[in-house]
Enzyme design. Structure first.
Site, PDB file in Angstrom:
ATOM      1  N   LYS A 112       0.699  -1.167   0.018  1.00  0.00           N
ATOM      2  CA  LYS A 112       0.107   0.106  -0.125  1.00  0.00           C
ATOM      3  C   LYS A 112       0.879   1.089   0.000  1.00  0.00           C
ATOM      4  CE  LYS A 112      -4.309  -1.492   2.087  1.00  0.00           C
ATOM      5  NZ  LYS A 112      -4.961  -1.323   3.499  1.00  0.00           N
ATOM      6  N   LYS A 195      -5.959 -11.904  -6.191  1.00  0.00           N
ATOM      7  CA  LYS A 195      -7.162 -11.958  -5.223  1.00  0.00           C
ATOM      8  C   LYS A 195      -8.278 -10.749  -5.844  1.00  0.00           C
ATOM      9  CE  LYS A 195      -5.886  -8.854  -1.588  1.00  0.00           C
ATOM     10  NZ  LYS A 195      -5.676  -8.488  -0.091  1.00  0.00           N
ATOM     11  N   LYS A 198     -11.100  -4.424  -3.313  1.00  0.00           N
ATOM     12  CA  LYS A 198     -11.686  -3.242  -3.763  1.00  0.00           C
ATOM     13  C   LYS A 198     -10.603  -2.327  -4.265  1.00  0.00           C
ATOM     14  CE  LYS A 198     -15.209  -0.894  -3.709  1.00  0.00           C
ATOM     15  NZ  LYS A 198     -16.682  -1.391  -4.107  1.00  0.00           N
TER      16      LYS A 198
END
Ligand code: TYM
Length: 332
Positions: A112, A195, A198
């Protein structure tokens, strides 16, 4: 009864199919056999910027979806993380016990923060896993039902529990991850090697449970498969078909082996058409039930108030013994 604890972020609005199959479905099952604590993790949500109005609405929406999915406030404790101040308090203690290098090795943070750049990454995002450790240890949870992407955070939780117990004496239960082999990682429909998520999935790759059922049906029908034609489970060679078989099997209870037999000699289109229908039958009542909970804010608020009260009783006790062990002078 052994205890389980888990949490979900409220930020996305709608839960996606990975959240449901990887985690929430197990939460519903485990409330029958375990002393279960489940929460909406709004403290974790603010590790990235949030609009206040949206955050409040999405927190309600997350709680409504959890009830719609089958959590029963008579059988489990459902609460909002920020309603229990002990989470932030124990997180501080755990921050002081965690090595900087150790925290730096968390892959979710590395991914991230690399994407956002250092200047746009908050210190909160860095210590995110430590808050999660506090979440789990406060409740003395034996098991933590999550998807595969949370495994590293649970491993760190075990390390910290053992470290604290070793240094100050037995205080925390050392928790184990509860991750199902079949659904621990649900894959993106357009890129079945990563995967469903969102933040990373394209709109066509992710099933949002609150979308129009027609939209979700369309996404199933246009899922990426392969150029072969055989409907067979093979995660390596046929990740797209295997993902669809896993989803199908989990939603219907039919085993993958039975599905392979059922679709022997049939084309991918047949499998997708049937799964699209199964998906519609699943999301339609889920959406309706979520809306019913949203339409009745008094009930929702009272569920959350009772949940917070039950959670606080447990959390306060753990925090008090932690403070005592550390050597904090008790307030008189
Ligand atoms: P979050 O909100 O990102 O996701 C909620 C749950 O959904 C699972 N999940 C998946 N499972 C299978 N396949 C996927 N594609 C998929 N995508 C998401 C996640 O593994 C998770 O179980 N850090 C946590 C929230 C948290 C927590 C905790 C969990 C905070 N405190 C304490 C357990 C215990 C998170 O961000 O989940």
């Amino acid at each position: 009864r052994p205890r389980v604890l888990s949490g979900i972020q409220p930020t996305a609005g709608s839960f996606h199919l990975g959240n449901y199959l990887g985690a929430v479905r197990q939460w519903v099952a485990l409330q029958e056999s375990h002393d279960a604590f489940y929460m909406v993790v709004d403290l974790h949500a603010i590790t990235v910027p949030q609009d206040p109005t949206a955050l409040r609405a999405n927190t309600r929406l997350a709680a409504a979806q959890l009830l719609a999915a089958g959590l029963d406030p008579e059988r489990c404790t459902l609460f909002i993380q920020s309603h229990v101040p002990e989470h932030a308090q124990l997180a501080w203690v755990m921050n002081c016990l965690t090595g900087f290098g150790e925290a730096s090795r968390m892959t979710q943070f590395k991914d991230k923060s690399a994407k956002q750049g250092a200047d746009r990454t908050s210190v909160g995002l860095f210590t995110y896993p430590i808050l999660q450790i506090a979440d789990i240890l406060l409740y003395q949870a034996h098991q933590v039902p999550v998807g595969e992407d949370q495994r590293q955070h649970i491993e760190l939780t075990r390390d910290l529990a053992e470290r604290f117990n070793g240094r100050y004496g037995d205080t925390f239960t050392v928790p184990a991850p509860y991750i199902l082999k079949e659904t621990g990682k649900v894959y993106d429909l357009q890129d079945p090697t990563v995967k469903m998520s969102k933040s990373a999935s394209s709109a066509k790759g992710i099933i949002n449970l609150l979308d129009e059922p027609k939209t979700s049906a369309k996404k199933i029908k246009s899922a990426v498969t392969d150029t072969d034609t055989v409907i067979r489970y093979d995660a390596e060679a046929k990740p797209g078909v295997s993902n669809l078989l896993t989803i199908y099997s989990t939603l219907t209870g039919e085993s993958v082996t039975d599905l392979e037999k059922k679709y022997e000699g049939k084309m991918y289109g047949a499998l997708k058409t049937d799964l699209a229908e199964i998906m519609v039958d699943f999301v339609t009542p889920f959406r309706d039930r979520t809306q019913e909970y949203l339409d009745d804010p008094e009930t929702l608020d009272s569920v959350l108030a009772k949940g917070a009260e039950k959670a606080r009783a447990v959390a306060a006790e753990t925090l008090a013994s932690t403070y005592e062990r550390i050597g904090f002078l008790p307030a008189k």
